[in-house]
Design a protein around this motif. Structure first.
Motif, PDB file in Angstrom:
ATOM      1  N   GLY A  97       0.782  -1.225   0.000  1.00 35.55           N
ATOM      2  CA  GLY A  97       0.000   0.000   0.000  1.00 35.55           C
ATOM      3  C   GLY A  97       0.818   1.281   0.000  1.00 35.55           C
ATOM      4  O   GLY A  97       0.250   2.368  -0.057  1.00 35.55           O
ATOM      5  N   PHE A  98       2.136   1.169   0.025  1.00 31.37           N
ATOM      6  CA  PHE A  98       2.940   2.388   0.139  1.00 31.37           C
ATOM      7  C   PHE A  98       2.786   3.280  -1.087  1.00 31.37           C
ATOM      8  O   PHE A  98       2.738   4.502  -0.972  1.00 31.37           O
ATOM      9  N   CYS A  99       2.696   2.695  -2.255  1.00 33.86           N
ATOM     10  CA  CYS A  99       2.581   3.504  -3.476  1.00 33.86           C
ATOM     11  C   CYS A  99       1.143   3.937  -3.755  1.00 33.86           C
ATOM     12  O   CYS A  99       0.915   4.764  -4.639  1.00 33.86           O
ATOM     13  N   THR A 100       0.181   3.346  -3.036  1.00 33.19           N
ATOM     14  CA  THR A 100      -1.225   3.462  -3.439  1.00 33.19           C
ATOM     15  C   THR A 100      -1.772   4.897  -3.423  1.00 33.19           C
ATOM     16  O   THR A 100      -2.450   5.295  -4.379  1.00 33.19           O
ATOM     17  N   PRO A 101      -1.479   5.711  -2.394  1.00 31.62           N
ATOM     18  CA  PRO A 101      -2.010   7.080  -2.455  1.00 31.62           C
ATOM     19  C   PRO A 101      -1.540   7.830  -3.701  1.00 31.62           C
ATOM     20  O   PRO A 101      -2.334   8.515  -4.361  1.00 31.62           O
ATOM     21  N   GLY A 102      -0.276   7.664  -4.042  1.00 32.74           N
ATOM     22  CA  GLY A 102       0.246   8.323  -5.246  1.00 32.74           C
ATOM     23  C   GLY A 102      -0.376   7.761  -6.505  1.00 32.74           C
ATOM     24  O   GLY A 102      -0.673   8.495  -7.450  1.00 32.74           O
ATOM     25  N   GLN A 103      -0.590   6.451  -6.532  1.00 38.50           N
ATOM     26  CA  GLN A 103      -1.221   5.831  -7.716  1.00 38.50           C
ATOM     27  C   GLN A 103      -2.651   6.353  -7.905  1.00 38.50           C
ATOM     28  O   GLN A 103      -3.075   6.659  -9.023  1.00 38.50           O
ATOM     29  N   VAL A 104      -3.382   6.438  -6.794  1.00 38.50           N
ATOM     30  CA  VAL A 104      -4.786   6.885  -6.883  1.00 38.50           C
ATOM     31  C   VAL A 104      -4.846   8.349  -7.322  1.00 38.50           C
ATOM     32  O   VAL A 104      -5.670   8.727  -8.165  1.00 38.50           O
ATOM     33  N   VAL A 105      -3.957   9.177  -6.778  1.00 43.38           N
ATOM     34  CA  VAL A 105      -3.952  10.591  -7.178  1.00 43.38           C
ATOM     35  C   VAL A 105      -3.592  10.713  -8.658  1.00 43.38           C
ATOM     36  O   VAL A 105      -4.223  11.458  -9.407  1.00 43.38           O
ATOM     37  N   ARG A 106      -2.554   9.967  -9.093  1.00 44.93           N
ATOM     38  CA  ARG A 106      -2.161  10.021 -10.518  1.00 44.93           C
ATOM     39  C   ARG A 106      -3.325   9.572 -11.402  1.00 44.93           C
ATOM     40  O   ARG A 106      -3.642  10.217 -12.409  1.00 44.93           O
ATOM     41  N   ALA A 107      -3.975   8.495 -11.019  1.00 46.14           N
ATOM     42  CA  ALA A 107      -5.093   7.989 -11.824  1.00 46.14           C
ATOM     43  C   ALA A 107      -6.220   9.015 -11.883  1.00 46.14           C
ATOM     44  O   ALA A 107      -6.814   9.244 -12.942  1.00 46.14           O
TER      45      ALA A 107
END
Ligand code: FES
Ligand code: FES
Length: 158
Positions: A97-107
């Motif tokens: 889950g470490f990358c997930t906030p950045g992935q969701v914002v990018r998406a």
């Protein structure tokens, strides 16, 4: 002469602007907002991705003093990204889950452009966000599913 800015608008609040030379990531974390992660801290991984206005930026390489628009972290996306969060869960698009906030914002930034994209183009649009766990397929599946439901998915990539 303009007064130095004392605050930044973040997720609907005003937070202290921080010292001159502070990065946006420093300012966010000093204010207790830990949604954006600091991994590489040199613009290579995307873990710190936030929205400035509707644009995705890397908070670790953005000078806070230059930010004038509202900043939105993954924690501040609220209902706008409820479908993305659900799709990430449905497609098992995270492990640690470490990358997930950045992935969701990018998406969210990619999908807000309302540009019709195929899978390959979504892969390219998400390619600045690194994930060490998932192998990416699940993340791309999740973003494609939301692109489809938001009617900006093209079945055949160009
Ligand atoms: S922490 Fe900002 S790009 Fe890696
Ligand atoms: S889920 Fe672990 S780095 Fe992406």
């Amino acid at each position: 002469m303009a007064e130095p800015r004392t605050g930044l608008r973040v997720d609907g609040d005003v937070v202290p602007a921080g010292a001159p030379g502070a990065t946006l990531l420093d300012v966010l974390r000093a204010s207790g907002n830990f949604a954006a992660k600091g991994a590489c801290r040199r613009g290579e991984c995307g873990a710190c991705t936030v929205l400035v206005g509707d644009r995705a930026v890397l908070a670790c390489t953005t000078l806070a003093a230059l930010v004038t628009d509202e900043v939105t972290t993954a924690a501040g996306l609220g209902d706008d990204a409820a479908d993305l969060r659900a799709a990430f869960a449905d497609h098992a698009a995270f492990q640690c889950g470490f990358c997930t906030p950045g992935q969701v914002v990018r998406a969210e930034a990619v999908l807000r452009e309302r540009v019709e994209r195929g899978r390959d183009e979504i892969v390219r649009a998400m390619s600045g966000n690194v994930c060490r766990c998932t192998g990416y397929r699940q993340i791309v599946d999740a973003v494609c599913a939301v692109a489809q439901s938001r009617q900006c998915f093209r079945k055949v990539s160009s």
